[in-house]
Write an enzyme that holds these catalytic residues in place. Sequence first.
Site, PDB file in Angstrom:
ATOM      1  N   HIS A  13       0.878  -1.193   0.000  1.00 52.69           N
ATOM      2  CA  HIS A  13       0.000   0.000   0.000  1.00 52.69           C
ATOM      3  C   HIS A  13       0.907   1.232   0.000  1.00 52.69           C
ATOM      4  O   HIS A  13       1.503   1.568   1.029  1.00 52.69           O
ATOM      5  CB  HIS A  13      -0.898   0.014   1.241  1.00 52.69           C
ATOM      6  N   HIS A  15       1.582   5.373  -1.669  1.00 58.57           N
ATOM      7  CA  HIS A  15       1.209   6.563  -2.457  1.00 58.57           C
ATOM      8  C   HIS A  15       2.477   7.140  -3.078  1.00 58.57           C
ATOM      9  O   HIS A  15       3.384   7.549  -2.352  1.00 58.57           O
ATOM     10  CB  HIS A  15       0.566   7.626  -1.557  1.00 58.57           C
ATOM     11  N   LEU A  16       2.515   7.156  -4.404  1.00 55.65           N
ATOM     12  CA  LEU A  16       3.687   7.725  -5.086  1.00 55.65           C
ATOM     13  C   LEU A  16       3.387   9.090  -5.709  1.00 55.65           C
ATOM     14  O   LEU A  16       4.305   9.746  -6.187  1.00 55.65           O
ATOM     15  CB  LEU A  16       4.203   6.775  -6.175  1.00 55.65           C
ATOM     16  N   ARG A  17       2.094   9.479  -5.759  1.00 55.83           N
ATOM     17  CA  ARG A  17       1.717  10.782  -6.350  1.00 55.83           C
ATOM     18  C   ARG A  17       2.151  10.863  -7.820  1.00 55.83           C
ATOM     19  O   ARG A  17       2.332   9.845  -8.471  1.00 55.83           O
ATOM     20  CB  ARG A  17       2.282  11.962  -5.543  1.00 55.83           C
ATOM     21  N   ASN A  41      -5.225   7.395  -5.882  1.00 57.12           N
ATOM     22  CA  ASN A  41      -5.945   8.631  -5.529  1.00 57.12           C
ATOM     23  C   ASN A  41      -5.190   9.888  -5.960  1.00 57.12           C
ATOM     24  O   ASN A  41      -4.881  10.768  -5.169  1.00 57.12           O
ATOM     25  CB  ASN A  41      -6.277   8.677  -4.022  1.00 57.12           C
ATOM     26  N   LYS A  99      -9.230  -0.249  -5.790  1.00 54.17           N
ATOM     27  CA  LYS A  99      -9.255   0.400  -4.480  1.00 54.17           C
ATOM     28  C   LYS A  99     -10.627   0.993  -4.225  1.00 54.17           C
ATOM     29  O   LYS A  99     -11.153   1.732  -5.057  1.00 54.17           O
ATOM     30  CB  LYS A  99      -8.192   1.511  -4.442  1.00 54.17           C
ATOM     31  N   HIS A 136     -10.412   0.975   1.878  1.00 55.90           N
ATOM     32  CA  HIS A 136     -10.215   1.972   2.949  1.00 55.90           C
ATOM     33  C   HIS A 136     -11.424   1.838   3.871  1.00 55.90           C
ATOM     34  O   HIS A 136     -12.517   2.272   3.534  1.00 55.90           O
ATOM     35  CB  HIS A 136     -10.111   3.393   2.389  1.00 55.90           C
ATOM     36  N   HIS A 174      -4.501  -0.753   5.864  1.00 58.05           N
ATOM     37  CA  HIS A 174      -4.047   0.000   7.046  1.00 58.05           C
ATOM     38  C   HIS A 174      -4.993  -0.130   8.249  1.00 58.05           C
ATOM     39  O   HIS A 174      -5.568   0.852   8.703  1.00 58.05           O
ATOM     40  CB  HIS A 174      -3.803   1.478   6.724  1.00 58.05           C
ATOM     41  N   ASP A 247       1.468   2.597   3.529  1.00 58.84           N
ATOM     42  CA  ASP A 247       0.634   3.794   3.360  1.00 58.84           C
ATOM     43  C   ASP A 247       1.501   5.046   3.417  1.00 58.84           C
ATOM     44  O   ASP A 247       1.043   6.104   3.845  1.00 58.84           O
ATOM     45  CB  ASP A 247      -0.486   3.857   4.411  1.00 58.84           C
ATOM     46  N   HIS A 251       3.110  14.465   1.657  1.00 61.46           N
ATOM     47  CA  HIS A 251       2.522  15.783   1.395  1.00 61.46           C
ATOM     48  C   HIS A 251       3.654  16.766   1.658  1.00 61.46           C
ATOM     49  O   HIS A 251       4.432  16.578   2.610  1.00 61.46           O
ATOM     50  CB  HIS A 251       1.381  16.094   2.359  1.00 61.46           C
ATOM     51  N   ALA A 263      -3.762  14.506   5.741  1.00 63.24           N
ATOM     52  CA  ALA A 263      -3.494  13.231   6.422  1.00 63.24           C
ATOM     53  C   ALA A 263      -2.404  12.480   5.667  1.00 63.24           C
ATOM     54  O   ALA A 263      -2.469  12.364   4.441  1.00 63.24           O
ATOM     55  CB  ALA A 263      -4.764  12.390   6.454  1.00 63.24           C
TER      56      ALA A 263
HETATM   57  O1  DOR Z   1      -3.198   9.255   5.849  1.00 62.74           O
HETATM   58  C1  DOR Z   1      -3.599   9.004   4.727  1.00 62.74           C
HETATM   59  N1  DOR Z   1      -3.071   9.589   3.621  1.00 62.74           N
HETATM   60  N2  DOR Z   1      -4.608   8.133   4.580  1.00 62.74           N
HETATM   61  C2  DOR Z   1      -5.190   7.924   3.408  1.00 62.74           C
HETATM   62  O2  DOR Z   1      -6.099   7.144   3.362  1.00 62.74           O
HETATM   63  C3  DOR Z   1      -4.781   8.693   2.214  1.00 62.74           C
HETATM   64  C4  DOR Z   1      -3.400   9.146   2.319  1.00 62.74           C
HETATM   65  C5  DOR Z   1      -3.039  10.180   1.292  1.00 62.74           C
HETATM   66  O3  DOR Z   1      -3.323   9.969   0.102  1.00 62.74           O
HETATM   67  O4  DOR Z   1      -2.453  11.201   1.652  1.00 62.74           O
HETATM   68 ZN    ZN Z   2      -3.298   5.108   1.674  1.00 57.55          ZN
END
Ligand code: DOR
Ligand code: ZN
Length: 345
Positions: A13, A15-17, A41, A99, A136, A174, A247, A251, A263
């Site tokens: 799991h 996130h690479l953006r 996402n 997802k 999620h 998560h 996860d 950011h 988050a």
């Molecule tokens: O903390 C989180 N950040 N939880 C998520 O479900 C999404 C993720 C994000 O994409 O920043």
């Molecule tokens: Zn996530």
Amino acid sequence: MTQITLRRPDDWHLHLRDGEMLAGIAPESARHFGRAIIMPNLVPPVVTGDQAAAYRDRILGALPEGSGFAPLMTLYLTETTDPSDVAAAFDAGIITALKLYPAGATTNSASGVRDFDKVRPVLELMAEKGIPLCVHGEVVDSDIDIFDREAVFIDRVLDPIRRATPGLRVVMEHITTKQGVDYARAGGDDLGATITTHHLVINRNHILVGGIKPHYYCLPVAKREEHRLALREAATSGDASFFLGTDSAPHADPAKESACGCAGCFTATNTLSILAEVFEQDGALDKLEAFASRNGPAFYRLPVSEETVTLVKGDPVTYPAKIETGAGPVTVFDPGMPLHWRVEG
Ligand code: DOR
Ligand code: ZN
């Protein structure tokens, strides 16, 4: 023990953006991990097979020369997802999973699912083809306390979906509660759960005591200590239901250190050192390979990595406090304890 060699871990799991952020942080995951399930996402989200293929190419383009890191792509399930596009993308090897975000649950989840009847045909196709659904698991009702949203989701949403869709393979993403641990453990071969690095280390006090700590804020939010201990027990048990999904969710600092902070904890850089410390503290270093390298591929019906990494114990290792990216600085998760395990290879 001062040295441990594991099959190369995977991150189930991540996130690479995209764009400058992707370019800045992709090497952090590629350094130690073999594969990762890539969250869809983005803004706008990755909803079709063509978009997933294009995003996969952008990720491959952001990797350091010679990297063998393999992104395993997911589609963002919406109420208008076309089952035939899902089937074609899966058959072509473009996607590994879908997802499910309940609409409004977290970062960029506005296109998620409100009416679960609308995704029934896709879920049935997924059950038939064995395509995993990464969930999620939080309800979004304003009358449900944020600390209860995972437990309520299991009862009101997840369990009914699973009962209505026999054979659907589900990953509870998560998990943060004892209820999540118990439900995953009892769920049989078609149910798995990922656990993040940070939820093994922090409870809700870390976020709130002595001043608000935005870099510890993520979703699902960290819960009471008893829940953290249940997660530790699950992760270090070796039980095949549980596997690593960091996860790791970058950011840029200004978006975290804000009156309405985003988050996400960014753990890609130091996850393996933290996990080794955690498993050693719990007398379970012999279970680290199951959690980080074996249980995930077993659930996803993929081979275990043929490569290895070696962790060596010594003087405390330090990691950069921030990763500088073209999209701004990203603070690396601070585990609040010295880390003694260095990753080699
Ligand atoms: O903390 C989180 N950040 N939880 C998520 O479900 C999404 C993720 C994000 O994409 O920043
Ligand atoms: Zn996530």
